[in-house]
Scaffold this motif. Structure first.
Motif, PDB file in Angstrom:
ATOM      1  N   PRO A   7       0.817  -1.210   0.000  1.00 14.39           N
ATOM      2  CA  PRO A   7       0.000   0.000   0.000  1.00 14.39           C
ATOM      3  C   PRO A   7       0.855   1.265   0.000  1.00 14.39           C
ATOM      4  N   LEU A   8       0.278   2.350  -0.484  1.00 14.04           N
ATOM      5  CA  LEU A   8       0.891   3.663  -0.364  1.00 14.04           C
ATOM      6  C   LEU A   8       0.393   4.273   0.940  1.00 14.04           C
ATOM      7  N   VAL A   9       1.298   4.480   1.870  1.00 14.27           N
ATOM      8  CA  VAL A   9       0.977   5.007   3.192  1.00 14.27           C
ATOM      9  C   VAL A   9       1.403   6.469   3.243  1.00 14.27           C
ATOM     10  N   ARG A  10       0.496   7.366   3.528  1.00 15.06           N
ATOM     11  CA  ARG A  10       0.798   8.798   3.623  1.00 15.06           C
ATOM     12  C   ARG A  10       0.852   9.191   5.099  1.00 15.06           C
ATOM     13  N   VAL A  11       1.972   9.775   5.519  1.00 14.32           N
ATOM     14  CA  VAL A  11       2.121  10.204   6.912  1.00 14.32           C
ATOM     15  C   VAL A  11       2.589  11.665   6.927  1.00 14.32           C
ATOM     16  N   THR A 165       5.140  -5.280   3.029  1.00 14.94           N
ATOM     17  CA  THR A 165       5.871  -4.184   2.407  1.00 14.94           C
ATOM     18  C   THR A 165       4.943  -2.987   2.236  1.00 14.94           C
ATOM     19  N   ALA A 166       5.538  -1.831   1.989  1.00 15.43           N
ATOM     20  CA  ALA A 166       4.747  -0.613   1.835  1.00 15.43           C
ATOM     21  C   ALA A 166       5.572   0.447   1.120  1.00 15.43           C
ATOM     22  N   ALA A 167       4.877   1.410   0.536  1.00 18.38           N
ATOM     23  CA  ALA A 167       5.485   2.644   0.056  1.00 18.38           C
ATOM     24  C   ALA A 167       4.996   3.737   0.993  1.00 18.38           C
ATOM     25  N   VAL A 168       5.921   4.478   1.581  1.00 23.47           N
ATOM     26  CA  VAL A 168       5.581   5.451   2.622  1.00 23.47           C
ATOM     27  C   VAL A 168       5.958   6.848   2.158  1.00 23.47           C
ATOM     28  N   LEU A 169       4.981   7.742   2.144  1.00 27.35           N
ATOM     29  CA  LEU A 169       5.221   9.135   1.783  1.00 27.35           C
ATOM     30  C   LEU A 169       5.380   9.957   3.061  1.00 27.35           C
ATOM     31  N   HIS A 170       6.591  10.459   3.282  1.00 26.40           N
ATOM     32  CA  HIS A 170       6.881  11.353   4.398  1.00 26.40           C
ATOM     33  C   HIS A 170       6.768  12.785   3.882  1.00 26.40           C
ATOM     34  N   ASP A 171       5.892  13.555   4.463  1.00 27.74           N
ATOM     35  CA  ASP A 171       5.673  14.937   4.022  1.00 27.74           C
ATOM     36  C   ASP A 171       5.722  15.850   5.241  1.00 27.74           C
ATOM     37  N   THR A 172       6.945  16.155   5.666  1.00 26.97           N
ATOM     38  CA  THR A 172       7.179  16.925   6.877  1.00 26.97           C
ATOM     39  C   THR A 172       7.311  18.414   6.542  1.00 26.97           C
ATOM     40  N   PRO A 173       6.595  19.288   7.228  1.00 25.15           N
ATOM     41  CA  PRO A 173       6.706  20.723   6.945  1.00 25.15           C
ATOM     42  C   PRO A 173       8.149  21.211   7.018  1.00 25.15           C
ATOM     43  N   GLY A 174       8.547  22.022   6.021  1.00 25.41           N
ATOM     44  CA  GLY A 174       9.899  22.552   5.999  1.00 25.41           C
ATOM     45  C   GLY A 174      10.924  21.604   5.429  1.00 25.41           C
ATOM     46  N   ARG A 175      10.485  20.416   4.992  1.00 23.52           N
ATOM     47  CA  ARG A 175      11.397  19.431   4.419  1.00 23.52           C
ATOM     48  C   ARG A 175      10.864  18.968   3.068  1.00 23.52           C
ATOM     49  N   LYS A 215      32.149  15.630  13.870  1.00 20.24           N
ATOM     50  CA  LYS A 215      31.027  15.636  12.931  1.00 20.24           C
ATOM     51  C   LYS A 215      29.846  14.848  13.490  1.00 20.24           C
ATOM     52  N   PRO A 216      28.630  15.203  13.114  1.00 22.58           N
ATOM     53  CA  PRO A 216      27.481  14.376  13.496  1.00 22.58           C
ATOM     54  C   PRO A 216      27.547  13.020  12.808  1.00 22.58           C
ATOM     55  N   ARG A 217      26.971  12.011  13.439  1.00 24.67           N
ATOM     56  CA  ARG A 217      26.951  10.650  12.866  1.00 24.67           C
ATOM     57  C   ARG A 217      25.533  10.122  12.967  1.00 24.67           C
ATOM     58  N   LEU A 218      25.035   9.545  11.871  1.00 25.00           N
ATOM     59  CA  LEU A 218      23.671   9.036  11.808  1.00 25.00           C
ATOM     60  C   LEU A 218      23.660   7.554  11.485  1.00 25.00           C
ATOM     61  N   SER A 219      22.716   6.831  12.058  1.00 24.71           N
ATOM     62  CA  SER A 219      22.464   5.451  11.648  1.00 24.71           C
ATOM     63  C   SER A 219      22.167   5.444  10.154  1.00 24.71           C
ATOM     64  N   TRP A 220      22.738   4.511   9.431  1.00 22.36           N
ATOM     65  CA  TRP A 220      22.838   4.596   7.977  1.00 22.36           C
ATOM     66  C   TRP A 220      21.515   4.765   7.254  1.00 22.36           C
ATOM     67  N   LEU A 221      20.461   4.061   7.661  1.00 23.44           N
ATOM     68  CA  LEU A 221      19.199   4.180   6.946  1.00 23.44           C
ATOM     69  C   LEU A 221      18.460   5.469   7.306  1.00 23.44           C
ATOM     70  N   PHE A 222      18.681   5.984   8.496  1.00 19.92           N
ATOM     71  CA  PHE A 222      18.166   7.312   8.804  1.00 19.92           C
ATOM     72  C   PHE A 222      19.001   8.393   8.117  1.00 19.92           C
ATOM     73  N   TRP A 223      20.267   8.102   7.867  1.00 15.50           N
ATOM     74  CA  TRP A 223      21.087   9.015   7.070  1.00 15.50           C
ATOM     75  C   TRP A 223      20.428   9.224   5.700  1.00 15.50           C
ATOM     76  N   LEU A 224      19.956   8.138   5.080  1.00 13.81           N
ATOM     77  CA  LEU A 224      19.314   8.275   3.766  1.00 13.81           C
ATOM     78  C   LEU A 224      18.045   9.114   3.845  1.00 13.81           C
ATOM     79  N   ARG A 225      17.254   8.884   4.872  1.00 11.85           N
ATOM     80  CA  ARG A 225      16.034   9.678   4.974  1.00 11.85           C
ATOM     81  C   ARG A 225      16.369  11.160   5.164  1.00 11.85           C
TER      82      ARG A 225
END
Length: 384
Positions: A7-11, A165-175, A215-225
């Motif tokens: 499904p396409l999940v909109r958040v 599985t899913a497709a997730v649309l992240h639509d955060t204000p200012g991003r 430098k800041p360091r991010l968990s790799w998959l959150f780095w992609l987001r």
């Protein structure tokens, strides 16, 4: 959720609002009837006790930026579940195997100081034939072609597919609005595209542990987001790779659908290289510039290894194979390890008024995604 649906999940909304909405969607998977066998399965695969998994997950959560912590906390409120349950649900598949003292630590000594379950290859030794249990770590394969056109196999744990599985649309204000395709319930990104037309997906890459820097360091998959929500171009991805470290090595396949440009970035913890697309490119899990062309050395590569998959994919590319048949080929798609398969696959074709994104999921019984999954189009979610 039926396992044969994506499904396409909109958040939409700020992290707290998005987390609440997402938590409500995954509430059934955070109930004991699903969550307990799900976590128990990963403890068995990773050879961890529940307490060890919990300690790793807690340390991982503490390392995330505040806005992601807020989103995860809100997921627990939306699902009416304990925060620790949500954190372990999101973390279990990337936990370190063995009995590490902290999240991301090196596994036990019998693995030679490297983690096959995280897709790492022996440093300087990636072309050798190695025991099957060392070769059969999570891996991935991809091709990047002019257009741009992209195809990728995500090779990971079949147990993860019990979530769907899913497709997730992240639509955060200012991003920048970002669409991620992958596992139902995830809020990080392994494969995604944003409203600016920037595509990113990641493969694992061996990288030596490095001490923290300023430098800041991010968990790799959150780095992609974070990258997709803040970057629009390859140059901006390049700059973020220099500015923000990762907690493991990754290969990034990147493309701009608006310009046709593409590049492959090979990133360790705190360094990276960039190869811009001048023709067809392939990527598996080793540095492309170190790929051997000597037939004798290639013949020594274990079936399914990063070297063998790269060579098979390169041959299919030279033969003019289409995107799906190339990544579905025997020797490219992961089909045989006990716990691992090509769990999902995706293709991108940037032609016409909107890019075409297609997706195929595998199944928990080991059915691989590329050759035997049901390919379907993911609707383009961005206006204009």
């Amino acid at each position: 959720m039926p396992l044969d649906e994506t499904p396409l999940v909109r958040v939409p909304g700020a992290p707290a609002d998005a987390g609440l909405a997402h938590g409500r969607l995954i509430a059934d998977q955070l109930k004991p009837g699903f969550l307990e066998p799900y976590l128990r399965g990963f403890c068995e695969i990773k050879r961890l006790t529940p307490d060890e998994l919990g300690r790793q997950a807690e340390a991982w959560f503490a390392s995330l930026p505040t806005h992601f912590q807020t989103e995860i906390d809100a997921m627990s409120s939306g699902a009416r579940a304990a925060a620790a349950s949500v954190i372990e649900y999101l973390f279990a598949d990337i936990a370190a195997s063995g009995s590490p003292d902290r999240a991301g630590a090196a596994p036990r000594e019998q693995w030679g100081g490297w983690d096959p379950s995280a897709g790492q290859q022996r440093p300087g030794d990636w072309e050798r034939t190695t025991p099957r249990e060392l070769v059969d770590g999570p891996m991935c394969s991809a091709m990047l072609l002019p257009g741009p056109r992209v195809a990728r196999n995500c090779d990971w744990y079949t147990h993860l597919l019990t979530r769907g599985t899913a497709a997730v649309l992240h639509d955060t204000p200012g991003r920048i609005a970002t669409l991620a395709v992958g596992i139902f319930g995830d809020i990080d990104v392994d494969t995604g595209i944003n409203a600016a037309g920037l595509w990113l997906h990641a493969h694992t890459l061996y990288a030596k542990p490095r001490a923290r820097t300023a430098k800041p360091r991010l968990s790799w998959l959150f780095w992609l987001r974070e990258c997709l929500e803040t970057c629009e171009t390859l140059d901006e991805v390049d700059a973020m790779l220099a500015r923000v470290e990762r907690d493991r090595g990754i290969i990034l396949i990147a493309a701009e659908t608006t310009t046709g440009r593409g590049a492959i970035f090979e990133a360790t913890i705190d360094e990276h290289t960039r190869d811009d697309m001048a023709g067809p490119m392939c990527a598996t899990n080793h540095h492309r510039r170190k790929h051997p062309d000597d037939p004798a050395r290639l013949a020594r590569s274990a079936p399914g290894s990063t070297t063998a998959r790269y060579e098979r994919l390169r041959a299919r590319t030279r033969e003019g194979a289409d995107l799906v048949s190339a990544i579905a080929a025997e020797g490219v798609e992961m089909r045989t390890p006990k716990h691992l398969r090509t769990i999902y696959a995706a293709t991108l074709e940037a032609a016409g008024p909107a890019p075409r994104l297609r997706f195929s999921a595998g199944r928990p019984d080991g059915t691989p995604a590329s050759s035997r999954g049901r390919w379907r189009d993911i609707p383009w979610p961005f206006a204009g």
